[in-house]
Scaffold this active site. Structure first.
Site, short mmCIF file in Angstrom:
data_model
loop_
_atom_site.label_atom_id
_atom_site.label_comp_id
_atom_site.label_asym_id
_atom_site.label_seq_id
_atom_site.Cartn_x
_atom_site.Cartn_y
_atom_site.Cartn_z
N LYS A 47 0.81 -1.19 0.00
CA LYS A 47 0.00 0.00 0.00
C LYS A 47 0.86 1.26 0.00
CE LYS A 47 -2.82 -2.69 3.12
NZ LYS A 47 -3.10 -2.90 4.55
N GLY A 48 2.11 1.09 0.41
CA GLY A 48 2.96 2.25 0.68
C GLY A 48 3.16 3.21 -0.47
N GLU A 103 7.69 2.12 -6.28
CA GLU A 103 7.86 1.55 -4.93
C GLU A 103 8.07 2.66 -3.92
OE1 GLU A 103 7.66 -0.60 -2.77
OE2 GLU A 103 8.52 -2.53 -3.26
N ASP A 104 7.68 2.38 -2.68
CA ASP A 104 7.90 3.37 -1.63
C ASP A 104 9.37 3.37 -1.19
OD1 ASP A 104 7.74 0.86 -0.39
OD2 ASP A 104 6.22 1.45 1.06
N ASP A 107 14.71 -1.75 0.64
CA ASP A 107 15.51 -2.03 1.82
C ASP A 107 16.52 -3.11 1.44
OD1 ASP A 107 15.92 -1.65 4.65
OD2 ASP A 107 14.82 -3.48 5.03
N PHE A 156 14.62 3.14 10.30
CA PHE A 156 13.25 2.78 9.96
C PHE A 156 12.40 4.05 9.92
CE2 PHE A 156 9.00 1.16 10.38
CZ PHE A 156 9.02 0.05 9.54
N VAL A 157 11.77 4.29 8.80
CA VAL A 157 11.02 5.54 8.63
C VAL A 157 9.53 5.27 8.38
CG1 VAL A 157 12.98 6.89 7.80
CG2 VAL A 157 11.64 5.58 6.15
N ASP A 163 4.58 2.70 6.65
CA ASP A 163 3.92 2.37 7.90
C ASP A 163 4.81 1.63 8.89
OD1 ASP A 163 3.93 -0.05 6.18
OD2 ASP A 163 2.80 -0.94 7.84
N ARG A 169 0.93 6.08 8.04
CA ARG A 169 1.02 6.34 6.60
C ARG A 169 0.57 7.77 6.28
NH1 ARG A 169 1.72 1.29 4.06
NH2 ARG A 169 0.61 -0.45 5.00
P1 IMP Z 1 12.83 -5.24 1.06
O1 IMP Z 1 12.27 -6.49 0.44
O2 IMP Z 1 13.74 -5.57 2.23
O3 IMP Z 1 13.51 -4.34 0.07
O4 IMP Z 1 11.62 -4.48 1.74
C1 IMP Z 1 10.83 -3.57 1.06
C2 IMP Z 1 9.55 -3.29 1.81
O5 IMP Z 1 9.75 -3.28 3.23
C3 IMP Z 1 9.04 -1.90 1.46
O6 IMP Z 1 8.22 -1.90 0.32
C4 IMP Z 1 8.31 -1.50 2.73
O7 IMP Z 1 6.98 -1.99 2.70
C5 IMP Z 1 9.07 -2.19 3.84
N1 IMP Z 1 10.06 -1.28 4.46
C6 IMP Z 1 11.41 -1.32 4.33
N2 IMP Z 1 12.01 -0.34 5.03
C7 IMP Z 1 11.01 0.35 5.62
C8 IMP Z 1 10.99 1.52 6.50
O8 IMP Z 1 12.01 2.12 6.87
N3 IMP Z 1 9.75 1.93 6.89
C9 IMP Z 1 8.60 1.32 6.50
N4 IMP Z 1 8.57 0.24 5.68
C10 IMP Z 1 9.77 -0.24 5.27
MG MG Z 2 5.06 -2.01 4.55
#
Ligand code: IMP
Ligand code: MG
Length: 186
Positions: A47-48, A103-104, A107, A156-157, A163, A169
């Site tokens: 949803k982000g 994408e939001d 990570d 973590f933001v 969220d 959000r």
């Molecule tokens: P990845 O698979 O580790 O790259 O994770 C990506 C997803 O984790 C993002 O689309 C977010 O939903 C969530 N995420 C990663 N870092 C943060 C953060 O700092 N705040 C909130 N959601 C996060």
């Molecule tokens: Mg999320």
């Protein structure tokens, strides 16, 4: 002005509203130039990304359509496993389309890497990624990201779509939570 209940949750504003708006507008100009003469299909990851995508779209001057996917990672709430389940698939057939995934935040990159492999198998004409934020220090897998709004430190933001357990959000900026609200290990 007195603080709202929501504002009291915020420890530090990392990217304020003005900075967000200015960068989103710049990305819109850049993407519009790159896709000139083509029809763009934006795929938002629920949803982000909804908030970022809504603002970004209004800066695009090329014809575009939108669709959404919802995916869930099997990892715990803060660490991605890379094993991803599709909760909601696209409505639109992307074969032969110019696709931009919105994408939001990236990570580890594991979620996006899975998603890209899945979308590539559907044979779009082109497939690129636009992420509002990335955390380079956390990257575990290399995923090419064409457009990046902000590179941020390993924190973590929340806010502007992001969220913590579905909350925050609706903050209009990107923030780090106050120490009391930050769960252990984040
Ligand atoms: P990845 O698979 O580790 O790259 O994770 C990506 C997803 O984790 C993002 O689309 C977010 O939903 C969530 N995420 C990663 N870092 C943060 C953060 O700092 N705040 C909130 N959601 C996060
Ligand atoms: Mg999320």
């Amino acid at each position: 002005m007195s603080q709202t209940e929501l504002e009291r949750a915020v420890g530090e504003v990392l990217i304020d509203e003005e900075t967000l708006a200015a960068r989103v507008a710049e990305l819109g100009v850049e993407i519009s130039a790159d896709y000139e003469g083509r029809d763009l299909l934006l795929i938002g990851v629920l949803k982000g990304a909804v908030f970022f995508m809504a603002d970004l779209m209004r800066h695009l001057t090329v014809p575009c359509e939108v669709d959404f996917m919802a995916i869930s990672s099997y990892g715990d709430s803060t660490d991605s496993s890379g094993i991803v389940r599709i909760l909601k698939d696209l409505d639109i057939n992307i074969e032969g389309r110019d696709v931009l995934v919105v994408e939001d935040i990236i990570d580890s990159g594991l979620t996006l890497s899975y998603l890209m492999r899945n979308l590539e198998s559907r044979e779009p004409a082109s497939l690129e990624v636009c992420a509002l934020m990335t955390k380079p220090a956390r990257r575990e897998i290399d995923v090419p990201v064409r457009y990046i709004g902000f590179e941020i430190a390993d924190r973590f933001v929340v806010g502007y779509g992001l969220d913590l357990a579905e909350r925050y959000r609706n903050l209009p900026y990107v923030a780090v939570l106050s120490d009391e609200l930050m769960p252990e290990g984040l």
